[in-house]
Design a protein around this motif. Structure first.
Motif, mmCIF file in Angstrom:
data_model
loop_
_atom_site.group_PDB
_atom_site.id
_atom_site.type_symbol
_atom_site.label_atom_id
_atom_site.label_comp_id
_atom_site.label_asym_id
_atom_site.label_seq_id
_atom_site.Cartn_x
_atom_site.Cartn_y
_atom_site.Cartn_z
ATOM 1 N N ARG A 169 0.910 -1.236 -0.065
ATOM 2 C CA ARG A 169 0.067 0.056 0.033
ATOM 3 C C ARG A 169 0.827 1.094 -0.033
ATOM 4 O O ARG A 169 0.599 2.214 -0.797
ATOM 5 C CB ARG A 169 -1.004 -0.063 1.256
ATOM 6 C CG ARG A 169 -2.094 -0.963 1.233
ATOM 7 C CD ARG A 169 -2.896 -1.193 2.521
ATOM 8 N NE ARG A 169 -3.838 -2.316 2.248
ATOM 9 C CZ ARG A 169 -4.483 -2.421 3.268
ATOM 10 N NH1 ARG A 169 -4.399 -1.723 4.329
ATOM 11 N NH2 ARG A 169 -5.863 -3.434 2.789
ATOM 12 N N GLU A 170 1.777 1.132 0.727
ATOM 13 C CA GLU A 170 2.696 2.322 0.794
ATOM 14 C C GLU A 170 3.484 2.749 -0.666
ATOM 15 O O GLU A 170 3.523 3.690 -1.064
ATOM 16 C CB GLU A 170 3.884 2.047 1.704
ATOM 17 C CG GLU A 170 3.385 2.153 3.267
ATOM 18 C CD GLU A 170 4.514 1.654 4.220
ATOM 19 O OE1 GLU A 170 5.587 1.423 3.679
ATOM 20 O OE2 GLU A 170 4.200 1.572 5.381
ATOM 21 N N LEU A 171 3.784 1.480 -1.216
ATOM 22 C CA LEU A 171 4.537 1.582 -2.662
ATOM 23 C C LEU A 171 3.339 2.156 -3.668
ATOM 24 O O LEU A 171 3.708 3.050 -4.428
ATOM 25 C CB LEU A 171 4.759 0.184 -3.178
ATOM 26 C CG LEU A 171 6.142 -0.318 -2.720
ATOM 27 C CD1 LEU A 171 6.292 -1.773 -2.708
ATOM 28 C CD2 LEU A 171 7.210 0.531 -2.961
ATOM 29 N N SER A 172 2.113 1.876 -3.583
ATOM 30 C CA SER A 172 1.109 2.285 -4.435
ATOM 31 C C SER A 172 0.822 3.591 -4.063
ATOM 32 O O SER A 172 0.742 4.485 -5.154
ATOM 33 C CB SER A 172 -0.238 1.500 -4.279
ATOM 34 O OG SER A 172 -1.012 1.987 -5.075
ATOM 35 N N LEU A 173 0.817 4.313 -2.944
ATOM 36 C CA LEU A 173 0.651 5.572 -2.540
ATOM 37 C C LEU A 173 1.802 6.269 -3.211
ATOM 38 O O LEU A 173 1.638 7.651 -3.518
ATOM 39 C CB LEU A 173 0.698 5.761 -1.035
ATOM 40 C CG LEU A 173 -0.659 5.375 -0.366
ATOM 41 C CD1 LEU A 173 -0.583 5.545 1.312
ATOM 42 C CD2 LEU A 173 -1.843 6.308 -0.924
ATOM 43 N N TRP A 174 3.297 5.955 -3.119
ATOM 44 C CA TRP A 174 4.408 6.546 -3.660
ATOM 45 C C TRP A 174 4.118 6.769 -5.092
ATOM 46 O O TRP A 174 4.655 7.635 -5.764
ATOM 47 C CB TRP A 174 5.326 5.609 -3.497
ATOM 48 C CG TRP A 174 6.792 5.954 -4.215
ATOM 49 C CD1 TRP A 174 7.756 6.906 -4.017
ATOM 50 C CD2 TRP A 174 7.152 5.093 -5.114
ATOM 51 N NE1 TRP A 174 8.747 6.754 -4.801
ATOM 52 C CE2 TRP A 174 8.332 5.961 -5.707
ATOM 53 C CE3 TRP A 174 6.717 4.304 -5.961
ATOM 54 C CZ2 TRP A 174 9.188 5.269 -6.857
ATOM 55 C CZ3 TRP A 174 7.332 3.649 -7.215
ATOM 56 C CH2 TRP A 174 8.690 4.549 -7.670
ATOM 57 N N SER A 175 3.277 5.642 -5.838
ATOM 58 C CA SER A 175 3.386 5.583 -7.299
ATOM 59 C C SER A 175 2.631 6.681 -7.941
ATOM 60 O O SER A 175 1.761 7.094 -7.228
ATOM 61 C CB SER A 175 3.081 4.298 -7.901
ATOM 62 O OG SER A 175 1.495 4.162 -7.627
ATOM 63 N N GLU A 176 3.001 7.030 -9.291
ATOM 64 C CA GLU A 176 2.141 7.841 -10.135
ATOM 65 C C GLU A 176 1.514 6.829 -11.180
ATOM 66 O O GLU A 176 0.382 7.432 -11.894
ATOM 67 C CB GLU A 176 2.845 8.879 -10.868
ATOM 68 C CG GLU A 176 3.498 9.979 -9.734
ATOM 69 C CD GLU A 176 4.130 10.800 -10.569
ATOM 70 O OE1 GLU A 176 3.645 11.939 -10.907
ATOM 71 O OE2 GLU A 176 5.452 10.599 -10.819
ATOM 72 N N GLY A 177 2.019 5.551 -11.399
ATOM 73 C CA GLY A 177 1.533 4.587 -12.377
ATOM 74 C C GLY A 177 1.777 3.439 -11.893
ATOM 75 O O GLY A 177 2.630 3.141 -11.142
ATOM 76 N N HIS A 178 1.029 2.456 -12.626
ATOM 77 C CA HIS A 178 1.194 1.031 -12.160
ATOM 78 C C HIS A 178 1.391 0.133 -13.681
ATOM 79 O O HIS A 178 1.021 0.642 -14.719
ATOM 80 C CB HIS A 178 0.069 0.253 -11.611
ATOM 81 C CG HIS A 178 0.027 0.683 -10.252
ATOM 82 N ND1 HIS A 178 -0.954 -0.075 -9.421
ATOM 83 C CD2 HIS A 178 0.165 1.706 -9.692
ATOM 84 C CE1 HIS A 178 -0.901 0.451 -8.002
ATOM 85 N NE2 HIS A 178 -0.115 1.738 -8.218
ATOM 86 N N VAL A 179 2.210 -1.070 -13.620
ATOM 87 C CA VAL A 179 2.025 -2.008 -14.519
ATOM 88 C C VAL A 179 1.739 -3.202 -13.811
ATOM 89 O O VAL A 179 2.439 -3.542 -12.873
ATOM 90 C CB VAL A 179 3.581 -2.007 -15.242
ATOM 91 C CG1 VAL A 179 3.529 -3.320 -16.106
ATOM 92 C CG2 VAL A 179 4.153 -0.852 -15.949
ATOM 93 N N TRP A 180 1.007 -3.895 -14.422
ATOM 94 C CA TRP A 180 0.264 -5.126 -13.921
ATOM 95 C C TRP A 180 0.716 -6.180 -14.918
ATOM 96 O O TRP A 180 0.127 -5.891 -16.191
ATOM 97 C CB TRP A 180 -1.214 -5.102 -13.766
ATOM 98 C CG TRP A 180 -1.567 -4.161 -12.494
ATOM 99 C CD1 TRP A 180 -0.840 -3.510 -11.741
ATOM 100 C CD2 TRP A 180 -2.795 -3.860 -12.222
ATOM 101 N NE1 TRP A 180 -1.416 -2.887 -10.758
ATOM 102 C CE2 TRP A 180 -2.894 -3.017 -11.031
ATOM 103 C CE3 TRP A 180 -4.147 -4.005 -12.693
ATOM 104 C CZ2 TRP A 180 -3.849 -2.265 -10.452
ATOM 105 C CZ3 TRP A 180 -5.368 -3.345 -12.175
ATOM 106 C CH2 TRP A 180 -5.099 -2.542 -10.972
ATOM 107 N N CYS A 181 1.357 -7.185 -14.734
ATOM 108 C CA CYS A 181 1.650 -8.334 -15.713
ATOM 109 C C CYS A 181 1.324 -9.706 -14.983
ATOM 110 O O CYS A 181 1.831 -10.081 -13.974
ATOM 111 C CB CYS A 181 2.958 -8.147 -16.011
ATOM 112 S SG CYS A 181 3.264 -9.568 -17.144
ATOM 113 N N SER A 182 0.145 -10.388 -15.491
ATOM 114 C CA SER A 182 -0.173 -11.667 -15.073
ATOM 115 C C SER A 182 0.009 -12.705 -16.180
ATOM 116 O O SER A 182 -0.060 -12.680 -17.301
ATOM 117 C CB SER A 182 -1.702 -11.306 -14.587
ATOM 118 O OG SER A 182 -2.212 -12.766 -14.061
#
Length: 244
Positions: free
Chosen positions: A95-108
């Motif tokens: 959760r802290e990393l997501s708050l830090w971020s401005e964008g995500h990459v999701w790979c499944s």
């Protein structure tokens, strides 16, 4: 415990043809300083995880394009609701990393025609709102998948649905790598191919959209319903009984 994966050879891009790559694809679209902050999530715990290897290639490209990247390692992440109030160091760090971020990459990976439980558990641990903060809302999102067989889009379609539900801005482009076991060498690096070129396209586009939106994220997540909920008391049926 640090749950960030170390990125080996972060500046080595053997499959990239630099004469065709824009090292700062977001120039002219918005402020580039500080570097765009991108969190990358992958969906397999296998020792040779192709979703992780594809994610690491994406992270190297994002670094090349001037971004600050973090890859979360979900190996000790509990299932949602397994720990009371989700009070677990791995959940807190995610959760802290997501708050830090401005964008995500999701790979499944695609498993049984869908994303994996490992991937879904990470997304399920990210609340829409948390102590007045929004871990995902207004952030950009790039979706990717790897498959053991022929090319498919089941996982990335699901990731798009989840990203929309999390109120993220999913970019138009996407990456689906078929027969992923043929696309990486013994060192775990992706071979030159149209699949690799598509990942370059997707990461370029993610940088552009992240830079373009970053001055406007507060406005993009400002909602009438939340302003009402924040500033006005909720009228219960008993309180409302005397209103004509």
């Amino acid at each position: 415990m640090n749950r960030l994966r170390n990125l080996s050879d972060p500046d080595y891009l053997p499959a990239l043809r630099p004469e065709y790559a824009y090292q700062r694809p977001g120039l002219g679209l918005g402020p580039m300083d500080p570097p765009p902050r991108i969190l990358l999530l992958y969906g397999s715990l296998r020792e040779r995880s192709y979703s992780r290897l594809a994610t690491e290639e994406a992270a190297r490209l994002l670094r090349y394009f001037g971004c600050d990247t973090r890859i979360f390692d979900p190996s000790d992440l509990p299932l949602p609701d397994q720990v009371e109030r989700d009070d677990h160091p791995s959940v807190h760090e995610l959760r802290e990393l997501s708050l830090w971020s401005e964008g995500h990459v999701w790979c499944s990976p695609e498993r049984h025609g869908q994303i994996t439980g490992v991937m879904k558990a990470q997304i399920d641990h990210l609340p829409l709102a948390m102590k007045g903060m929004r871990p995902t809302q207004g952030r950009t999102l790039a979706v990717m998948q790897v498959s053991a067989g022929s090319q498919s889009f089941n996982s990335i379609n699901t990731l798009r649905v989840l990203g929309r539900w999390m109120r993220m801005v999913a970019i138009p482009n996407q990456s689906s790598v078929a027969k992923a076991y043929d696309e990486f060498d013994d060192a775990g690096r992706m071979k030159p191919s149209a699949y690799y070129d598509r990942i370059v396209d997707v990461m370029e586009e993610l940088v552009r959209f992240t830079v373009l939106l970053r001055p406007h994220t507060d406005q993009l997540v400002d909602r009438y319903s939340e302003r009402v909920e924040r500033d006005c008391p909720i009228v219960t049926p008993v309180e409302n009984a005397g209103i004509a």
